[in-house]
Design a protein around this motif. Structure first.
Motif, PDB file in Angstrom:
ATOM      1  N   LYS A  46     -33.972 -21.883  -3.604  1.00 35.16           N
ATOM      2  CA  LYS A  46     -34.206 -22.827  -4.691  1.00 35.16           C
ATOM      3  C   LYS A  46     -34.873 -24.264  -4.419  1.00 35.16           C
ATOM      4  CE  LYS A  46     -29.988 -21.208  -7.367  1.00 35.16           C
ATOM      5  NZ  LYS A  46     -29.915 -19.720  -6.421  1.00 35.16           N
ATOM      6  N   THR A  47     -35.247 -24.799  -5.344  1.00 35.41           N
ATOM      7  CA  THR A  47     -35.885 -26.256  -5.245  1.00 35.41           C
ATOM      8  C   THR A  47     -34.685 -26.871  -4.721  1.00 35.41           C
ATOM      9  OG1 THR A  47     -35.709 -26.796  -7.448  1.00 35.41           O
ATOM     10  CG2 THR A  47     -37.468 -25.502  -6.782  1.00 35.41           C
ATOM     11  N   VAL A  48     -34.745 -28.341  -4.475  1.00 36.28           N
ATOM     12  CA  VAL A  48     -33.938 -29.367  -4.270  1.00 36.28           C
ATOM     13  C   VAL A  48     -33.145 -29.924  -5.505  1.00 36.28           C
ATOM     14  CG1 VAL A  48     -35.584 -31.395  -4.852  1.00 36.28           C
ATOM     15  CG2 VAL A  48     -33.971 -31.924  -3.121  1.00 36.28           C
ATOM     16  N   THR A  49     -33.849 -29.281  -6.687  1.00 31.94           N
ATOM     17  CA  THR A  49     -32.806 -29.693  -7.719  1.00 31.94           C
ATOM     18  C   THR A  49     -32.039 -28.268  -8.257  1.00 31.94           C
ATOM     19  OG1 THR A  49     -35.021 -29.215  -9.153  1.00 31.94           O
ATOM     20  CG2 THR A  49     -34.259 -31.540  -8.509  1.00 31.94           C
ATOM     21  N   ARG A  50     -32.115 -27.335  -7.355  1.00 32.55           N
ATOM     22  CA  ARG A  50     -31.483 -26.144  -7.512  1.00 32.55           C
ATOM     23  C   ARG A  50     -32.169 -25.253  -8.741  1.00 32.55           C
ATOM     24  NH1 ARG A  50     -29.899 -25.488  -3.251  1.00 32.55           N
ATOM     25  NH2 ARG A  50     -28.517 -23.928  -3.978  1.00 32.55           N
ATOM     26  N   ASN A  51     -33.378 -25.427  -8.901  1.00 33.59           N
ATOM     27  CA  ASN A  51     -34.267 -24.701  -9.658  1.00 33.59           C
ATOM     28  C   ASN A  51     -34.560 -23.409  -8.968  1.00 33.59           C
ATOM     29  OD1 ASN A  51     -36.075 -23.580 -11.541  1.00 33.59           O
ATOM     30  ND2 ASN A  51     -36.313 -25.608 -12.304  1.00 33.59           N
ATOM     31  N   GLU A  52     -34.454 -22.273  -9.825  1.00 33.21           N
ATOM     32  CA  GLU A  52     -34.984 -21.004  -9.280  1.00 33.21           C
ATOM     33  C   GLU A  52     -36.381 -20.847  -9.197  1.00 33.21           C
ATOM     34  OE1 GLU A  52     -32.794 -17.785 -11.148  1.00 33.21           O
ATOM     35  OE2 GLU A  52     -31.075 -18.348 -10.779  1.00 33.21           O
ATOM     36  N   HIS A  53     -37.187 -21.478  -9.913  1.00 33.20           N
ATOM     37  CA  HIS A  53     -38.715 -21.519 -10.099  1.00 33.20           C
ATOM     38  C   HIS A  53     -39.380 -22.506  -9.406  1.00 33.20           C
ATOM     39  CE1 HIS A  53     -38.103 -17.924 -12.755  1.00 33.20           C
ATOM     40  NE2 HIS A  53     -37.130 -18.641 -13.237  1.00 33.20           N
ATOM     41  N   TRP A  54     -40.323 -22.290  -8.494  1.00 29.50           N
ATOM     42  CA  TRP A  54     -41.093 -23.270  -7.862  1.00 29.50           C
ATOM     43  C   TRP A  54     -42.364 -23.721  -8.476  1.00 29.50           C
ATOM     44  CZ3 TRP A  54     -40.314 -25.778  -3.121  1.00 29.50           C
ATOM     45  CH2 TRP A  54     -38.723 -25.502  -2.509  1.00 29.50           C
ATOM     46  N   ASP A  55     -43.049 -24.824  -8.311  1.00 31.04           N
ATOM     47  CA  ASP A  55     -44.130 -25.276  -8.812  1.00 31.04           C
ATOM     48  C   ASP A  55     -45.318 -25.292  -7.755  1.00 31.04           C
ATOM     49  OD1 ASP A  55     -46.421 -26.793  -9.977  1.00 31.04           O
ATOM     50  OD2 ASP A  55     -45.257 -26.981 -11.681  1.00 31.04           O
ATOM     51  N   SER A  56     -46.291 -24.832  -7.857  1.00 30.82           N
ATOM     52  CA  SER A  56     -47.491 -24.601  -7.094  1.00 30.82           C
ATOM     53  C   SER A  56     -47.842 -26.123  -6.661  1.00 30.82           C
ATOM     54  CB  SER A  56     -48.575 -23.707  -7.595  1.00 30.82           C
ATOM     55  OG  SER A  56     -48.338 -22.637  -7.544  1.00 30.82           O
ATOM     56  N   SER A  57     -47.874 -26.921  -7.769  1.00 32.50           N
ATOM     57  CA  SER A  57     -48.359 -28.021  -7.429  1.00 32.50           C
ATOM     58  C   SER A  57     -47.263 -29.061  -6.527  1.00 32.50           C
ATOM     59  CB  SER A  57     -48.452 -28.972  -8.834  1.00 32.50           C
ATOM     60  OG  SER A  57     -47.512 -29.267  -9.503  1.00 32.50           O
ATOM     61  N   THR A  58     -46.029 -28.799  -6.979  1.00 34.03           N
ATOM     62  CA  THR A  58     -45.001 -29.372  -5.975  1.00 34.03           C
ATOM     63  C   THR A  58     -45.211 -28.955  -4.556  1.00 34.03           C
ATOM     64  OG1 THR A  58     -43.516 -29.308  -7.758  1.00 34.03           O
ATOM     65  CG2 THR A  58     -42.602 -29.330  -5.694  1.00 34.03           C
ATOM     66  N   ILE A  59     -45.374 -27.512  -4.083  1.00 33.09           N
ATOM     67  CA  ILE A  59     -45.847 -27.161  -3.037  1.00 33.09           C
ATOM     68  C   ILE A  59     -46.755 -27.925  -2.138  1.00 33.09           C
ATOM     69  CG2 ILE A  59     -46.247 -25.092  -1.537  1.00 33.09           C
ATOM     70  CD1 ILE A  59     -44.818 -23.345  -3.541  1.00 33.09           C
ATOM     71  N   GLN A  60     -47.834 -27.962  -3.095  1.00 35.24           N
ATOM     72  CA  GLN A  60     -49.267 -28.785  -2.407  1.00 35.24           C
ATOM     73  C   GLN A  60     -48.807 -30.183  -2.243  1.00 35.24           C
ATOM     74  OE1 GLN A  60     -51.966 -29.594  -5.359  1.00 35.24           O
ATOM     75  NE2 GLN A  60     -53.805 -29.749  -3.870  1.00 35.24           N
ATOM     76  N   LYS A  61     -47.955 -31.085  -2.917  1.00 34.04           N
ATOM     77  CA  LYS A  61     -47.527 -32.302  -2.767  1.00 34.04           C
ATOM     78  C   LYS A  61     -46.728 -32.477  -1.404  1.00 34.04           C
ATOM     79  CE  LYS A  61     -47.875 -34.000  -7.363  1.00 34.04           C
ATOM     80  NZ  LYS A  61     -47.091 -34.500  -8.694  1.00 34.04           N
ATOM     81  N   MET A  62     -45.882 -31.610  -1.316  1.00 35.35           N
ATOM     82  CA  MET A  62     -45.011 -31.248  -0.141  1.00 35.35           C
ATOM     83  C   MET A  62     -45.837 -31.250   1.006  1.00 35.35           C
ATOM     84  SD  MET A  62     -41.714 -28.906  -1.380  1.00 35.35           S
ATOM     85  CE  MET A  62     -41.002 -28.933   0.451  1.00 35.35           C
ATOM     86  N   LEU A  63     -46.776 -30.261   1.174  1.00 34.41           N
ATOM     87  CA  LEU A  63     -47.685 -30.180   2.472  1.00 34.41           C
ATOM     88  C   LEU A  63     -48.468 -31.623   2.596  1.00 34.41           C
ATOM     89  CD1 LEU A  63     -48.788 -26.523   1.630  1.00 34.41           C
ATOM     90  CD2 LEU A  63     -47.395 -27.403   3.575  1.00 34.41           C
TER      91      LEU A  63
END
Length: 232
Positions: A46-63
């Motif tokens: 899960k995401t940091v907000t406990r969401n089961e669905h990830w967003d590709s743009s969020t992954i890009q920003k993390m990287l």
């Protein structure tokens, strides 16, 4: 993701940090943002907000987030109206500051830098509809020097030259090809302003000399309305 705040200090959350490290590992293994998203969801992570669905743009920003290598950029936002407390993104209205080793790192600087280089490499490979691959943005293939060394901090794409209202400006290639929505935070830079910055920081006697810049500068990362990092 990966940190919590305790008594004003950033502290690593081990379980979340493992997810962050996995994301960096998968990207260096060759997975795209979308494939990493699919992997995380298939593993029920899960995401940091406990969401089961990830967003590709969020992954890009993390990287691209310098916090994971232990550094911080201060004043990415600022209070626009002290009466309402409304915060807005800092796009050059106020100064921003980069602080190294401000907190414990989750990712080593070496791994982080490898990911940034890989993003740049991938941004210069275009997959066409017929399945063929075209490479772009090779060093010094453009007749304009800035087209070879300016890169967008947000998406890693090379900057491109454009004439507007009698002035020469440089703009993120992703934004020019696919529209503002694809890389809306990337700034448009006036060519004369770029030369002034390089003259002050790279050239002798603070006079812009293209040959000196060509010999000394490998890459310039553009963040907001600032030249974020000059690699020599």
């Amino acid at each position: 993701m990966g940190y919590t705040c305790i008594d004003g200090e950033m502290v690593i959350v081990p379980e979340e940090a493992d997810v962050v490290r996995k994301i960096f590992e998968l990207y260096l293994q060759g997975l795209s943002f979308g494939q990493i998203k699919m992997y995380l969801e298939s593993m029920n992570i899960k995401t940091v907000t406990r969401n089961e669905h990830w967003d590709s743009s969020t992954i890009q920003k993390m990287l691209k987030n310098e916090k994971y290598k232990g550094d911080s950029r201060l004043q990415k936002t600022y209070v626009e109206d002290v009466m309402t407390g409304k915060k807005v993104k800092n796009t050059g209205q106020v100064s921003s500051y980069y602080v190294k080793d401000s907190h414990p790192a989750i990712i080593s600087e070496g791994i982080f830098d490898k990911v940034q280089k890989e993003m740049t490499r991938r941004s210069r490979v275009v997959y066409k509809e017929d399945g063929t691959v075209e490479k772009t943005g090779k060093r010094y293939t453009s007749k304009y020097l800035f087209g070879n060394i300016l890169e967008c901090w947000y998406c890693g794409a090379a900057y491109r030259r454009r004439a507007e209202r009698g002035k020469v400006v440089w703009r993120c290639g992703t934004r020019m090809e696919s529209g503002r929505d694809t890389c809306g935070d990337s700034p448009t830079l006036n060519e004369e302003w770029i030369k002034e910055i390089l003259a002050r920081n790279i050239c002798e006697d603070r006079i812009y000399d293209e040959e000196i810049v060509r010999n000394k500068v490998d890459r310039i990362s553009v963040f907001n309305k600032h030249i974020d990092k000059i690699r020599i």
